[in-house]
Every structure is written in C-alpha cells, then in structure tokens.
Scaffold this motif. Sequence first.
Motif, PDB file in Angstrom:
ATOM      1  N   GLU A  53       0.811  -1.215   0.000  1.00  0.00           N
ATOM      2  CA  GLU A  53       0.000   0.000   0.000  1.00  0.00           C
ATOM      3  C   GLU A  53       0.848   1.271   0.000  1.00  0.00           C
ATOM      4  OE1 GLU A  53      -3.073   2.508  -0.207  1.00  0.00           O
ATOM      5  OE2 GLU A  53      -3.337   0.329  -0.225  1.00  0.00           O
ATOM      6  N   GLU A  58      -6.553  -5.149  -6.380  1.00  0.00           N
ATOM      7  CA  GLU A  58      -6.598  -3.815  -6.966  1.00  0.00           C
ATOM      8  C   GLU A  58      -5.307  -3.053  -6.671  1.00  0.00           C
ATOM      9  OE1 GLU A  58     -10.087  -1.672  -5.903  1.00  0.00           O
ATOM     10  OE2 GLU A  58     -11.469  -3.254  -6.556  1.00  0.00           O
ATOM     11  N   GLU A 114      -4.678   2.595  -3.676  1.00  0.00           N
ATOM     12  CA  GLU A 114      -5.224   3.921  -3.943  1.00  0.00           C
ATOM     13  C   GLU A 114      -4.146   4.994  -3.850  1.00  0.00           C
ATOM     14  OE1 GLU A 114      -8.089   5.264  -4.951  1.00  0.00           O
ATOM     15  OE2 GLU A 114      -8.830   3.243  -5.364  1.00  0.00           O
ATOM     16  N   SER A 115      -3.121   4.743  -3.027  1.00  0.00           N
ATOM     17  CA  SER A 115      -2.061   5.739  -2.842  1.00  0.00           C
ATOM     18  C   SER A 115      -1.327   6.038  -4.145  1.00  0.00           C
ATOM     19  CB  SER A 115      -1.070   5.261  -1.782  1.00  0.00           C
ATOM     20  OG  SER A 115      -0.508   4.008  -2.150  1.00  0.00           O
ATOM     21  N   GLY A 165      -2.639   6.783  -6.764  1.00  0.00           N
ATOM     22  CA  GLY A 165      -3.349   7.905  -7.373  1.00  0.00           C
ATOM     23  C   GLY A 165      -2.782   9.248  -6.982  1.00  0.00           C
ATOM     24  N   ASN A 166      -1.958   9.276  -5.929  1.00  0.00           N
ATOM     25  CA  ASN A 166      -1.325  10.518  -5.492  1.00  0.00           C
ATOM     26  C   ASN A 166       0.175  10.522  -5.778  1.00  0.00           C
ATOM     27  OD1 ASN A 166      -3.794  11.420  -4.324  1.00  0.00           O
ATOM     28  ND2 ASN A 166      -3.404  10.086  -2.565  1.00  0.00           N
ATOM     29  N   LYS A 175     -10.460  -0.921 -10.951  1.00  0.00           N
ATOM     30  CA  LYS A 175     -10.195   0.292 -11.718  1.00  0.00           C
ATOM     31  C   LYS A 175      -8.824   0.871 -11.390  1.00  0.00           C
ATOM     32  CE  LYS A 175     -15.089   1.567 -12.104  1.00  0.00           C
ATOM     33  NZ  LYS A 175     -16.103   2.623 -11.862  1.00  0.00           N
ATOM     34  N   ILE A 176      -8.278   1.578 -12.369  1.00  0.00           N
ATOM     35  CA  ILE A 176      -7.017   2.291 -12.154  1.00  0.00           C
ATOM     36  C   ILE A 176      -7.315   3.560 -11.362  1.00  0.00           C
ATOM     37  CG2 ILE A 176      -5.037   3.398 -13.273  1.00  0.00           C
ATOM     38  CD1 ILE A 176      -5.203   0.442 -13.864  1.00  0.00           C
ATOM     39  N   PRO A 177      -6.589   3.826 -10.260  1.00  0.00           N
ATOM     40  CA  PRO A 177      -6.803   5.085  -9.541  1.00  0.00           C
ATOM     41  C   PRO A 177      -6.684   6.275 -10.497  1.00  0.00           C
ATOM     42  CG  PRO A 177      -5.344   3.644  -8.297  1.00  0.00           C
ATOM     43  CD  PRO A 177      -5.546   2.994  -9.630  1.00  0.00           C
ATOM     44  N   VAL A 178      -7.695   7.135 -10.473  1.00  0.00           N
ATOM     45  CA  VAL A 178      -7.770   8.216 -11.462  1.00  0.00           C
ATOM     46  C   VAL A 178      -6.529   9.088 -11.446  1.00  0.00           C
ATOM     47  CG1 VAL A 178      -9.044  10.291 -12.154  1.00  0.00           C
ATOM     48  CG2 VAL A 178     -10.284   8.251 -11.411  1.00  0.00           C
ATOM     49  N   LEU A 200      -3.573   8.397 -10.972  1.00  0.00           N
ATOM     50  CA  LEU A 200      -2.405   7.789 -11.595  1.00  0.00           C
ATOM     51  C   LEU A 200      -2.238   8.262 -13.033  1.00  0.00           C
ATOM     52  CD1 LEU A 200      -0.088   5.725 -11.394  1.00  0.00           C
ATOM     53  CD2 LEU A 200      -1.702   3.975 -12.114  1.00  0.00           C
TER      54      LEU A 200
END
Length: 605
Positions: A377, A398, A401-402, A404-405, A422-425, A427
């Motif tokens: 993570e 998946e 989420e990190s 994505g930042n 889904k791919i974190p937006v 990213l």
Amino acid sequence: MLKFTTISPAILPCILLFLFNVHADSQLYSEEHASLMKLKQHWQNPPTITHWTPSNTNHCSWPEITCTRNSITRLSLYNTSISQTVPSFICDLKNLTQLNLSYNYISGLFPRVLYNCSKLQYLDLSENFFVGPIPHDIDSLPRLRYLSLGSNNFSFDIPASVGNLTELRVLQLYKNQFNGSFPSAIGNLQNLEQLGLAYNTKFVPSKLPSNFSQLSNLKTLWMAEANLIGEIPEPIGNMTALEVLDLSKNGLTGKIPSGVFMLKNLSKLILHRNILSAEIPQVVQSLNLTVIDLSQNNLTGTIPNDFGKLENLAGLILRFNQLSGKIPESIGRIPSLADVRLFNNKLSGALPPDFGRYSALTGFEVAYNNLTGKLPEYLCAGGKLLGLIAFDNNLSGELPESLGNCNSLLTIMIYNNGFSGKIPVGLWTASNLSYVWISDNMFTGELPEKMSGNLSSIVISNNRFSGKIPAGVNSLRNLQVFRASNNLFTGTVTRELTALPSLTILLLDQNQLSGTLPSSLSTWKKLTTLNLRRNQLSGEIPEEIGSLPVLNSLDLAENKFSGKIPPQLGLLKLTFLNLSSNHLIGEIPIFNPKNQSKFHPNISL
C-alpha cells in the motif's frame, strides 16, 4: 639632537640573515613569476588564464596557484584546454608539491621531465591523451602520495616499479589501453587508501592477487571491467579498512567469500555482471552497507534475513540471478531503502507489506518472479517513486489507492499479472508519467478524459476497459505507442486520435468500435503499424491511408468495410496487409515491388 642606537654584535648576524632571506625570497618570487609567464607562452595562452600577466605580479592570489611562504607549492590547471607538452622548466618551480593537469588535451609519452620536480607529492594527469607505457622508472618520483593517470591511452604493462612508490595513498590508473598485466607488487603499497584499475578491458585475463589483501589501509578497491577471472580470494575479508569494493563486469567465478560481509567499514559492495554462484552468505555484519549490487550472476538460495539489519542500506540490487524463497519482511522496514531491484529471479510469496512505509522509495523492480498477493500500500508514501516494475508475476487485487497521489511516477509496468478493478484516477494524471504498461490483467473501467501530457506509451491490451476513447487524447502530443487490443471499447475511431503527431503504433483490434474511419488520419506521418481488426467498423476505407509515408503494417480484417479497395494503398511500403472478412469489391491494388520488402496479401473480397 639625533640619538643613535648601538646594535649589539650578538644580534647583528641575525639581522643580516633576515635581510638575506628577504632578498632571497623576493628573488625566488620573481623567478617563479617569470616561470609562470614562460609556461603560459609555451601553452599558447590558454583562455582560462588570461589573468596571468607580467603586470599582475601577485601570482599567489591567482585561483590556479597555491603558495606557502610566498613560494608556489600547488599548480592546478585542470580543464584549461592545454594541448601542448609538459615542458622541463615547469620544475623551475622548485617547491612544487602538487600538479594537476587533468581534463586537458595533452598527448605524447609520460612526461619524464617531471622527475626533476623533486618535491612532487601529488600528480594528476588524468583525462588527457597520453600514450605509450608508464615508464619503468616511475619510482623516480619517490615522494608521490597521489598519482592519477586515469582515462588516457597508456598501454603495455603497468610496471612493477609502481610498487616502490611506498608513500602512495591514491593510485588511479583506470580506463587506459593497457594490453599487458598489472603487477602484484601493488600489494606492497602499505599506505595505499584508493586503488583504481577499472575499465582496462585489454588487460591479460588475471586473477585478483591474494597479496592485495595485505593492503590494510585500503578503503577503495575499484577494478570494474578489468578482465579478472577466477575466484575472489578468501583473505579479502582481512581488508578491515575497506569501504568500497567494486569488482563488477569481470569473469569472477565461485562463491562470494563470507568474510566480505564481515567487513565492518564496508559501505558499497558492487559485484554485478560476473559468474558468481552458490548462496549469498547469510551472516552479515557489515552494518555500514549503503549499496549491495550482486546482479547478473548465478547466485542461488535465499535473500539473507540479515539484510534487514542494514539500517543504512539505500540500494539493494539482486536482479538476474536464481534466488528463490520469500523476500524477508524486515527488508521492507529498512529506513534508508530507496532503490529495490530484485527482478528476474525465482522469488515467491507475498511482497513485504511495509515497502515504502518507512523510507522514500525511488525505484521498485520485482518483475519476472513468482510473487503473489497484492502490491504494498505504501510504495509511493515518500512521494519519490519513479518506477514501479512488477510485470510477469502472479500478483492480484486492486492497485493501491495511494498510487493515485504518486505525482513523481515516470513508469508503471505491471503487465501479465492478475490485477483487477479500476485504475486510480490520479495515476493517469501524474505530471511526469511517461510509460503505462498494464496489459494482460483484468482491469476494468473507462479511460479518463484527462491524462498526463508526458505520456509516450500506453499499453493496456487484454484487459476489460470499456467506454469510448476519450476526446481528451488529442492533448497527448508525445504519445508514440497506443496498444489497446482485446478490450471492450465502444464508439468510433475519433478524429482526436488523428491529432497525435508522434504516434507510431496504434492497436485497437478486438474491441467493439463502430462507425467510419476519419479522413484526417492522413496526419499520422510517423505511423508504422495500424491494427483495427475484429471490430464493427464500416464505410469505405479512406484513400488517405495511402498517403501515410512510413506505414508498413495494416490490418483492417473482420470488420464491415465496403466499397472498393483504394488504389492508393499500392503506394504504401507494406510488410503486412490484411483486409479479409469485409465487404470489399473491385480490384486488388497493384503494389510496387520496390516498395515491398515482405508482402503477405490476405485479402477476401
């Protein structure tokens, strides 16, 4: 009334000696200034020393000069564009102890005229164009403590007389054209602290002399690409002062001596690109290690648990070996760890969950193993991750989420795993992101309208992406490769795709695209491969395809194209063409044989 002080006869000789010394010092200063002017003239007035002038008499203040008691002791003329020889009168600077002429264009043989510089302790002639042998009487400079002749064109053997320079602390002979051998007599240099023989690829294949282990003060042993063969001598573990050991890019065989990992001062161990085998020693007491690079060998066994004790370790590079077993969880908790490269081994099990939690990772490469479970993570928790390379494993779940930042990310290559979701937006919009290779997974969702303008390669084939190709792709001015085969994309081949001036490969086959092809595709001046096979595209094939100057592979098969095959296709320099399973009529275009290097017609009318 004037009063005269009588000078005591006892102090008169001291006054006279003082006056004599003042006169002598003044005369020496003038002589040295004249020598500098002579040097400048001999070297044809290098532009960086224009301030050397007869009128500028305070030469001890010049940046290239160091004086001691008003006499020149150091002359530093590195990177000064000198191309002429070293003249004999340079030794008229009788107190010269340091001479640096590195990074110039001086050629010819080693300047033996320097033997007359009797006080010389420091000599740097590196990064020039000297040729021929190092003289066998190099020990005519017995006071030398520093000798650097690296990056020249010296050849033949390194003379054994180098071993007589017993005052040497630094000996740098790297990157030359030596086509003989190096002497074991170097092992006699008991004061030596740095030894550089690296990048001498023409050395006669030789073993590392066991007597090098007698260099008890040696801190750096740099012999990368020095044609070493045989085993690393066991006594190397006795070199207690050693801080840097670089024997990379050689032909070393056998095991890594256990004593290497007992060296308390060792900070860098670099042994990559050899033929080392057996297990990595499991007991590690070199607690100052900052870099371990054992990559590109034949090492087997497991990664030592003791590596987790190395709190200063910044780089762990073990790629291209035969290592197996799990990655010790303690490695993920090393507070200094930045660069992890473990790819192309036989590692299994889950990735330690703490990778990135306690240190700012910059690179994480674990591809081509048998790893399972999720990605950690915290991989980008430090905000410095540049590359995430984890392809060809059995990873699943998946993406964190990190990610994505993770605005620092340049490359993500995680293809051929079992990732889903889904791919974190965020990213997609990482400002520096250039390569996204995530094919052969089970990702779902739609491509975002906005993506990083630095993207040059998007490889997302064999997933479950859906929706339309977003109009925002027209902002990807640097995009060269777009591989999106075998997904669930709908809609049309948009005009926005034709606005990509750098595009070389476009694969949209095996989707659910429909509609006609835009005539604006003539703007694809760099496109070499276009594959739209197995969609539901219809209408006529645009004649503008025939104007694409470098297109060599065209596959439009298994669609609903109709009408005539444009004769302009005959202008293409194709190596592959497939128009089968459509509704085309008319004649097959005549292809100019001069344009075809390997033509495989597969056309169904």
